[in-house]
Design a protein around this motif. Structure first.
Motif, PDB file in Angstrom:
ATOM      1  N   ARG A   1      57.889   0.933 -70.740  1.00 24.23           N
ATOM      2  CA  ARG A   1      57.241   0.969 -69.428  1.00 24.23           C
ATOM      3  C   ARG A   1      57.324   2.330 -68.753  1.00 24.23           C
ATOM      4  O   ARG A   1      58.314   3.054 -68.876  1.00 24.23           O
ATOM      5  N   GLY A   2      56.272   2.659 -68.025  1.00 28.25           N
ATOM      6  CA  GLY A   2      56.306   3.793 -67.124  1.00 28.25           C
ATOM      7  C   GLY A   2      56.287   5.148 -67.811  1.00 28.25           C
ATOM      8  O   GLY A   2      56.248   5.254 -69.040  1.00 28.25           O
ATOM      9  N   VAL A   3      56.326   6.164 -66.982  1.00 28.16           N
ATOM     10  CA  VAL A   3      56.311   7.535 -67.482  1.00 28.16           C
ATOM     11  C   VAL A   3      57.661   7.845 -68.143  1.00 28.16           C
ATOM     12  O   VAL A   3      57.718   8.498 -69.186  1.00 28.16           O
ATOM     13  N   CYS A   4      58.736   7.342 -67.540  1.00 30.61           N
ATOM     14  CA  CYS A   4      60.064   7.564 -68.118  1.00 30.61           C
ATOM     15  C   CYS A   4      60.162   6.916 -69.494  1.00 30.61           C
ATOM     16  O   CYS A   4      60.667   7.522 -70.442  1.00 30.61           O
TER      17      CYS A   4
ATOM     18  N   GLY B   1      50.576   1.917 -66.464  1.00 26.77           N
ATOM     19  CA  GLY B   1      51.949   1.416 -66.490  1.00 26.77           C
ATOM     20  C   GLY B   1      52.921   2.229 -65.663  1.00 26.77           C
ATOM     21  O   GLY B   1      54.126   1.996 -65.726  1.00 26.77           O
ATOM     22  N   HIS B   2      52.414   3.189 -64.902  1.00 22.06           N
ATOM     23  CA  HIS B   2      53.307   3.959 -64.027  1.00 22.06           C
ATOM     24  C   HIS B   2      54.084   3.015 -63.116  1.00 22.06           C
ATOM     25  O   HIS B   2      53.531   2.065 -62.558  1.00 22.06           O
ATOM     26  N   ILE B   3      55.392   3.277 -62.976  1.00 27.71           N
ATOM     27  CA  ILE B   3      56.229   2.451 -62.105  1.00 27.71           C
ATOM     28  C   ILE B   3      56.381   3.191 -60.782  1.00 27.71           C
ATOM     29  O   ILE B   3      56.923   4.305 -60.749  1.00 27.71           O
ATOM     30  N   ALA B   4      55.891   2.596 -59.715  1.00 32.08           N
ATOM     31  CA  ALA B   4      55.936   3.260 -58.411  1.00 32.08           C
ATOM     32  C   ALA B   4      57.216   2.891 -57.680  1.00 32.08           C
ATOM     33  O   ALA B   4      57.348   1.791 -57.147  1.00 32.08           O
ATOM     34  N   CYS B   5      58.187   3.799 -57.699  1.00 32.48           N
ATOM     35  CA  CYS B   5      59.420   3.563 -56.927  1.00 32.48           C
ATOM     36  C   CYS B   5      59.181   3.947 -55.477  1.00 32.48           C
ATOM     37  O   CYS B   5      59.719   3.333 -54.571  1.00 32.48           O
ATOM     38  N   ALA B   6      58.377   4.994 -55.261  1.00 31.33           N
ATOM     39  CA  ALA B   6      58.010   5.395 -53.903  1.00 31.33           C
ATOM     40  C   ALA B   6      56.495   5.511 -53.861  1.00 31.33           C
ATOM     41  O   ALA B   6      55.894   6.146 -54.725  1.00 31.33           O
TER      42      ALA B   6
ATOM     43  N   LEU C   1      64.990  13.180 -67.765  1.00 31.04           N
ATOM     44  CA  LEU C   1      65.012  13.758 -66.421  1.00 31.04           C
ATOM     45  C   LEU C   1      63.634  13.514 -65.804  1.00 31.04           C
ATOM     46  O   LEU C   1      62.622  13.873 -66.396  1.00 31.04           O
ATOM     47  N   ASP C   2      63.626  12.883 -64.634  1.00 31.38           N
ATOM     48  CA  ASP C   2      62.370  12.540 -63.953  1.00 31.38           C
ATOM     49  C   ASP C   2      62.317  13.304 -62.624  1.00 31.38           C
ATOM     50  O   ASP C   2      63.249  13.214 -61.827  1.00 31.38           O
ATOM     51  N   ILE C   3      61.258  14.076 -62.418  1.00 25.38           N
ATOM     52  CA  ILE C   3      61.060  14.715 -61.113  1.00 25.38           C
ATOM     53  C   ILE C   3      59.710  14.260 -60.567  1.00 25.38           C
ATOM     54  O   ILE C   3      58.686  14.352 -61.250  1.00 25.38           O
TER      55      ILE C   3
HETATM   56  N1  SME Z   1      57.774   6.744 -61.865  1.00 26.31           N
HETATM   57  C1  SME Z   1      58.702   6.471 -62.930  1.00 26.31           C
HETATM   58  C2  SME Z   1      59.755   5.496 -62.490  1.00 26.31           C
HETATM   59  C3  SME Z   1      60.937   6.120 -61.897  1.00 26.31           C
HETATM   60  S1  SME Z   1      60.804   6.451 -60.297  1.00 26.31           S
HETATM   61  O1  SME Z   1      59.575   7.023 -59.882  1.00 26.31           O
HETATM   62  C4  SME Z   1      62.123   7.093 -59.604  1.00 26.31           C
HETATM   63  C5  SME Z   1      58.010   5.917 -64.153  1.00 26.31           C
HETATM   64  O2  SME Z   1      56.848   5.511 -64.093  1.00 26.31           O
HETATM   65  O3  SME Z   1      58.641   5.890 -65.198  1.00 26.31           O
END
Ligand code: SME
Length: 151
Positions: A72-75, A95-100, A122-124
């Motif tokens: 899942r997500g970018v990470c 599938g991007h996970i929106a934490c903010a 590392l996620d920025i």
């Molecule tokens: N945007 C990330 C999840 C981690 S948060 O943004 C802190 C993702 O899609 O993997």
């Protein structure tokens, strides 16, 4: 303020000299990175804690989600593929996970120990669209290699 990767790398190297604890290293790296660049609105590590599973590590910014599977997500994509993910528009990333909800773009880099073992990512995240470039990828990769490549 835009980060000077050479200078920040030097500061991190002097702060972390002789340290081998992964969490202590991650905490120091995110602190130095986060405060060095106005584009960085969330800066943090996700750690590999089980096969195909990431869990939140040290971070700066608003709260991050705690658990991210590799699927899942970018990470997850960075962990799964081993490739840096440069995402100009998070809404266009499946599938991007929106934490903010304020996040517009992000960069995620795999973090490896010297033996090639994947320690985490590392996620920025930035509230600005298309905030990151190949120069960020190169600068951050060099810092990660010098800090974690000896583990
Ligand atoms: N945007 C990330 C999840 C981690 S948060 O943004 C802190 C993702 O899609 O993997």
């Amino acid at each position: 303020m835009i980060i000077d990767y050479t200078e920040t790398g030097r500061i991190i190297a002097s702060l972390t000299e002789g340290e081998t604890d992964e969490v202590a290293l991650m905490a120091t790296v995110v602190c130095e990175l986060h405060h060095a660049d106005d584009r960085f609105d969330w800066t943090g590590f996700y750690r590999v804690v089980a096969p195909d599973l990431l869990k939140i590590g040290p971070y700066q910014g608003g709260h991050g989600c705690l658990v991210i599977p590799f699927s899942r997500g970018v990470c997850g994509a960075a962990a799964r593929t081993g490739a840096v993910q440069l995402v100009d528009d998070v809404d266009a990333f499946p599938g991007h996970i929106a934490c903010a909800s304020s996040t517009r773009s992000e960069i995620v880099l795999p973090v490896r120990a010297g033996d090639g073992r994947l320690i985490g990512v590392l996620d920025i995240d930035s509230d600005r669209p298309a905030a990151f470039t190949e120069a960020d990828s190169a600068g951050l990769s060099a810092i990660l290699r010098s800090v974690f490549g000896d583990l």
